[in-house]
Scaffold this motif. Sequence first.
Motif, PDB file in Angstrom:
ATOM      1  N   ASN A   1       0.972  -1.411  -0.038  1.00  0.00           N
ATOM      2  CA  ASN A   1      -0.124  -0.001  -0.188  1.00  0.00           C
ATOM      3  C   ASN A   1       0.920   1.262   0.021  1.00  0.00           C
ATOM      4  OD1 ASN A   1      -2.423  -1.282  -0.045  1.00  0.00           O
ATOM      5  ND2 ASN A   1      -2.570  -1.434   2.077  1.00  0.00           N
ATOM      6  N   ARG A   2       2.122   1.259   0.701  1.00  0.00           N
ATOM      7  CA  ARG A   2       2.819   2.179   0.905  1.00  0.00           C
ATOM      8  C   ARG A   2       3.756   2.574  -0.563  1.00  0.00           C
ATOM      9  NH1 ARG A   2       5.518   5.572   4.725  1.00  0.00           N
ATOM     10  NH2 ARG A   2       3.829   5.219   6.095  1.00  0.00           N
ATOM     11  N   ARG A   3       4.059   1.359  -0.861  1.00  0.00           N
ATOM     12  CA  ARG A   3       4.971   1.452  -2.183  1.00  0.00           C
ATOM     13  C   ARG A   3       3.870   2.083  -3.543  1.00  0.00           C
ATOM     14  NH1 ARG A   3       6.322  -2.388  -5.964  1.00  0.00           N
ATOM     15  NH2 ARG A   3       5.197  -4.118  -4.927  1.00  0.00           N
ATOM     16  N   ARG A   4       2.900   1.947  -3.546  1.00  0.00           N
ATOM     17  CA  ARG A   4       1.751   2.389  -4.597  1.00  0.00           C
ATOM     18  C   ARG A   4       1.839   3.936  -4.546  1.00  0.00           C
ATOM     19  NH1 ARG A   4      -1.192  -2.658  -4.237  1.00  0.00           N
ATOM     20  NH2 ARG A   4      -2.379  -1.977  -2.339  1.00  0.00           N
ATOM     21  N   ALA A   5       1.912   4.612  -3.181  1.00  0.00           N
ATOM     22  CA  ALA A   5       1.992   5.879  -3.273  1.00  0.00           C
ATOM     23  C   ALA A   5       3.216   6.692  -3.276  1.00  0.00           C
ATOM     24  CB  ALA A   5       1.226   6.362  -1.809  1.00  0.00           C
ATOM     25  N   ALA A   6       4.510   5.724  -3.296  1.00  0.00           N
ATOM     26  CA  ALA A   6       5.827   6.167  -3.122  1.00  0.00           C
ATOM     27  C   ALA A   6       6.285   6.820  -4.590  1.00  0.00           C
ATOM     28  CB  ALA A   6       6.651   5.356  -2.471  1.00  0.00           C
ATOM     29  N   GLY A  62      10.274   7.669  -6.472  1.00  0.00           N
ATOM     30  CA  GLY A  62      11.652   7.635  -6.562  1.00  0.00           C
ATOM     31  C   GLY A  62      12.545   6.702  -5.720  1.00  0.00           C
ATOM     32  N   ARG A  63      13.591   7.067  -4.985  1.00  0.00           N
ATOM     33  CA  ARG A  63      14.226   5.948  -4.300  1.00  0.00           C
ATOM     34  C   ARG A  63      13.558   5.485  -3.365  1.00  0.00           C
ATOM     35  NH1 ARG A  63      20.167   8.569  -2.670  1.00  0.00           N
ATOM     36  NH2 ARG A  63      20.237   6.337  -2.203  1.00  0.00           N
ATOM     37  N   TRP A  64      12.488   6.236  -2.774  1.00  0.00           N
ATOM     38  CA  TRP A  64      11.788   5.493  -1.433  1.00  0.00           C
ATOM     39  C   TRP A  64      10.863   4.462  -2.147  1.00  0.00           C
ATOM     40  CZ3 TRP A  64      11.753   4.404   3.225  1.00  0.00           C
ATOM     41  CH2 TRP A  64      10.820   4.321   3.778  1.00  0.00           C
ATOM     42  N   LYS A  65      10.296   4.488  -3.471  1.00  0.00           N
ATOM     43  CA  LYS A  65       9.493   3.332  -3.916  1.00  0.00           C
ATOM     44  C   LYS A  65      10.505   2.213  -4.162  1.00  0.00           C
ATOM     45  CE  LYS A  65       6.194   2.490  -7.405  1.00  0.00           C
ATOM     46  NZ  LYS A  65       5.178   3.037  -8.317  1.00  0.00           N
ATOM     47  N   ALA A  66      11.843   2.563  -4.563  1.00  0.00           N
ATOM     48  CA  ALA A  66      12.619   1.340  -4.913  1.00  0.00           C
ATOM     49  C   ALA A  66      13.107   0.746  -3.566  1.00  0.00           C
ATOM     50  CB  ALA A  66      13.836   1.751  -5.592  1.00  0.00           C
ATOM     51  N   SER A  67      13.245   1.399  -2.484  1.00  0.00           N
ATOM     52  CA  SER A  67      13.562   0.988  -1.138  1.00  0.00           C
ATOM     53  C   SER A  67      12.840   0.213  -0.698  1.00  0.00           C
ATOM     54  CB  SER A  67      14.041   2.020  -0.278  1.00  0.00           C
ATOM     55  OG  SER A  67      15.009   2.720  -0.370  1.00  0.00           O
ATOM     56  N   LEU A  68      11.238   0.515  -1.052  1.00  0.00           N
ATOM     57  CA  LEU A  68      10.166  -0.249  -0.389  1.00  0.00           C
ATOM     58  C   LEU A  68       9.999  -1.561  -1.346  1.00  0.00           C
ATOM     59  CD1 LEU A  68       7.576   2.399   0.028  1.00  0.00           C
ATOM     60  CD2 LEU A  68       8.470   0.831   1.984  1.00  0.00           C
ATOM     61  N   SER A  69      10.361  -1.480  -2.633  1.00  0.00           N
ATOM     62  CA  SER A  69      10.199  -2.614  -3.293  1.00  0.00           C
ATOM     63  C   SER A  69      11.381  -3.625  -2.834  1.00  0.00           C
ATOM     64  CB  SER A  69      10.765  -2.377  -4.894  1.00  0.00           C
ATOM     65  OG  SER A  69      10.574  -3.626  -5.639  1.00  0.00           O
ATOM     66  N   ALA A  70      12.567  -3.170  -2.529  1.00  0.00           N
ATOM     67  CA  ALA A  70      13.736  -3.992  -2.150  1.00  0.00           C
ATOM     68  C   ALA A  70      13.286  -4.713  -0.832  1.00  0.00           C
ATOM     69  CB  ALA A  70      14.810  -3.318  -1.842  1.00  0.00           C
ATOM     70  N   PHE A  71      12.776  -3.866   0.026  1.00  0.00           N
ATOM     71  CA  PHE A  71      12.382  -4.461   1.607  1.00  0.00           C
ATOM     72  C   PHE A  71      11.119  -5.619   1.313  1.00  0.00           C
ATOM     73  CE2 PHE A  71       9.547  -3.982   5.047  1.00  0.00           C
ATOM     74  CZ  PHE A  71      10.150  -4.460   6.135  1.00  0.00           C
ATOM     75  N   GLU A  72      10.326  -5.263   0.298  1.00  0.00           N
ATOM     76  CA  GLU A  72       9.338  -6.278   0.031  1.00  0.00           C
ATOM     77  C   GLU A  72      10.115  -7.548  -0.458  1.00  0.00           C
ATOM     78  OE1 GLU A  72       5.203  -7.253  -2.485  1.00  0.00           O
ATOM     79  OE2 GLU A  72       6.121  -5.415  -2.331  1.00  0.00           O
ATOM     80  N   SER A  73      11.035  -7.651  -1.200  1.00  0.00           N
ATOM     81  CA  SER A  73      11.784  -8.841  -1.725  1.00  0.00           C
ATOM     82  C   SER A  73      12.098  -9.486  -0.681  1.00  0.00           C
ATOM     83  CB  SER A  73      12.710  -8.475  -2.687  1.00  0.00           C
ATOM     84  OG  SER A  73      13.830  -7.809  -2.058  1.00  0.00           O
ATOM     85  N   ARG A  74      12.763  -8.890   0.517  1.00  0.00           N
ATOM     86  CA  ARG A  74      13.244  -9.510   1.605  1.00  0.00           C
ATOM     87  C   ARG A  74      12.207 -10.139   2.343  1.00  0.00           C
ATOM     88  NH1 ARG A  74      16.876  -7.211  -0.929  1.00  0.00           N
ATOM     89  NH2 ARG A  74      19.073  -7.115  -0.288  1.00  0.00           N
ATOM     90  N   LEU A  75      11.081  -9.701   2.346  1.00  0.00           N
ATOM     91  CA  LEU A  75      10.001 -10.461   3.118  1.00  0.00           C
ATOM     92  C   LEU A  75       9.619 -11.698   2.353  1.00  0.00           C
ATOM     93  CD1 LEU A  75       7.444  -7.416   4.071  1.00  0.00           C
ATOM     94  CD2 LEU A  75       9.416  -8.411   5.284  1.00  0.00           C
ATOM     95  N   TRP A  76       9.476 -11.619   1.038  1.00  0.00           N
ATOM     96  CA  TRP A  76       9.342 -13.005   0.257  1.00  0.00           C
ATOM     97  C   TRP A  76      10.267 -14.193   0.552  1.00  0.00           C
ATOM     98  CZ3 TRP A  76       5.035 -14.284  -2.338  1.00  0.00           C
ATOM     99  CH2 TRP A  76       4.076 -12.933  -2.639  1.00  0.00           C
ATOM    100  N   TRP A  77      11.814 -13.374   0.630  1.00  0.00           N
ATOM    101  CA  TRP A  77      12.856 -14.270   0.983  1.00  0.00           C
ATOM    102  C   TRP A  77      12.800 -14.999   2.319  1.00  0.00           C
ATOM    103  CZ3 TRP A  77      16.026 -16.613  -2.276  1.00  0.00           C
ATOM    104  CH2 TRP A  77      16.409 -16.187  -3.305  1.00  0.00           C
ATOM    105  N   HIS A  78      12.464 -13.870   3.267  1.00  0.00           N
ATOM    106  CA  HIS A  78      11.917 -14.484   4.593  1.00  0.00           C
ATOM    107  C   HIS A  78      11.307 -15.721   4.802  1.00  0.00           C
ATOM    108  CE1 HIS A  78       9.604 -14.477   8.407  1.00  0.00           C
ATOM    109  NE2 HIS A  78      10.543 -13.893   9.061  1.00  0.00           N
ATOM    110  N   CYS A  79      10.172 -15.993   3.814  1.00  0.00           N
ATOM    111  CA  CYS A  79       9.453 -17.022   3.611  1.00  0.00           C
ATOM    112  C   CYS A  79       9.906 -18.401   2.825  1.00  0.00           C
ATOM    113  CB  CYS A  79       7.944 -16.829   2.996  1.00  0.00           C
ATOM    114  SG  CYS A  79       6.953 -15.467   4.064  1.00  0.00           S
ATOM    115  N   HIS A  80      10.954 -17.787   1.856  1.00  0.00           N
ATOM    116  CA  HIS A  80      11.765 -18.892   1.307  1.00  0.00           C
ATOM    117  C   HIS A  80      12.621 -19.446   2.121  1.00  0.00           C
ATOM    118  CE1 HIS A  80      14.177 -20.697  -1.724  1.00  0.00           C
ATOM    119  NE2 HIS A  80      15.265 -20.041  -1.245  1.00  0.00           N
ATOM    120  N   PHE A  81      13.341 -18.723   2.960  1.00  0.00           N
ATOM    121  CA  PHE A  81      14.131 -19.450   4.050  1.00  0.00           C
ATOM    122  C   PHE A  81      13.498 -20.307   5.110  1.00  0.00           C
ATOM    123  CE2 PHE A  81      17.107 -16.731   1.818  1.00  0.00           C
ATOM    124  CZ  PHE A  81      18.384 -17.608   1.915  1.00  0.00           C
ATOM    125  N   ILE A  82      12.506 -19.873   5.437  1.00  0.00           N
ATOM    126  CA  ILE A  82      11.692 -20.704   6.672  1.00  0.00           C
ATOM    127  C   ILE A  82      11.000 -21.958   5.993  1.00  0.00           C
ATOM    128  CG2 ILE A  82       9.471 -20.680   7.794  1.00  0.00           C
ATOM    129  CD1 ILE A  82       9.961 -17.859   8.584  1.00  0.00           C
TER     130      ILE A  82
END
Length: 292
Positions: A35-40, A42-62
């Motif tokens: 939700n936040r990323r849709r409104a972001a 520049g760089r903040w949008k890219a940062s949120l995208s990178a952060f979301e990818s880590r959440l997917w990797w979180h589940c992959h490792f579990i």
Amino acid sequence: SISSPLTAENGCSRLSPYLAVGCIGMRELVQAVQNRRRAAEGRWKASLSAFESRLWWHCHFIQKLEDQPDMEIQNLHPLTEQLNRPFDEEKFEAWKTGNTGWPMVDASMRYLIANGWVNFRMRAMLISIASYPLALPWQPVSRYLASLFTDYEPGIHYPQVQMQAGTTGINIPRMYNPILQAQRLDAKGLFVRRWVPELQHVSDQWIFEPWLMPRAIQENSHCIIGEDYPAPLVDFAAATRRARADLKSVRDSEFFTTAQVIGEKHGSRKRNSSRRMTGKKKARDAGQMTLF
């Protein structure tokens, strides 16, 4: 900003303890980020995208631990059991208390002991130092770190420790050089001087290699190596050469055949379909993305 311990404290989300103990749900967090990323912009949008990818990797490792629970105690790749890593109480005690003689390593461990958290790059370095130059088995290293982490999550912890220790068979071994890491991530020695106060009067010239200081400079810096602060436990260059030779000794055709099977089970499924990988490269690259 997530790589340097100077900036990661504020640059990281710091939500991992809350995820680990269940105060925040993963689904809730992913939806909030999207939700936040849709409104972001520049760089903040890219940062949120990178952060979301880590959440997917979180589940992959579990999922890795769900699929193979014995990786908590057993090497993922069985041939890495042949690596020469006997338990050395003296080296382990120096590592766990932040007295290895490598300032960046010791500062990171002391920071972790004090705060129950340290950024991922420093976690990776701590495990790498224990596994390669100090040649310690990963199991006691893993248990000790688990006892310190306020965000201890078994599904992430054990796959990541084995990845950094070089026992998965499907990841490129990362032998972090503590001097280069310090120069890149703490160029002025601010982090080191704060957490290793024995070195607070050592100049920038010697701060990351204090054992090279001439005796007169040691005295002027109020830091006698071997008395006020230890010399490195081993010669880093020589020890890592031995570690590489040790790894090479187990990497035969059987090793890569087994690694390919491990990669099929535990490697990332997110891959360009047009990219074909076989043999050593396929085994080496499977699941290379890490949370560290």
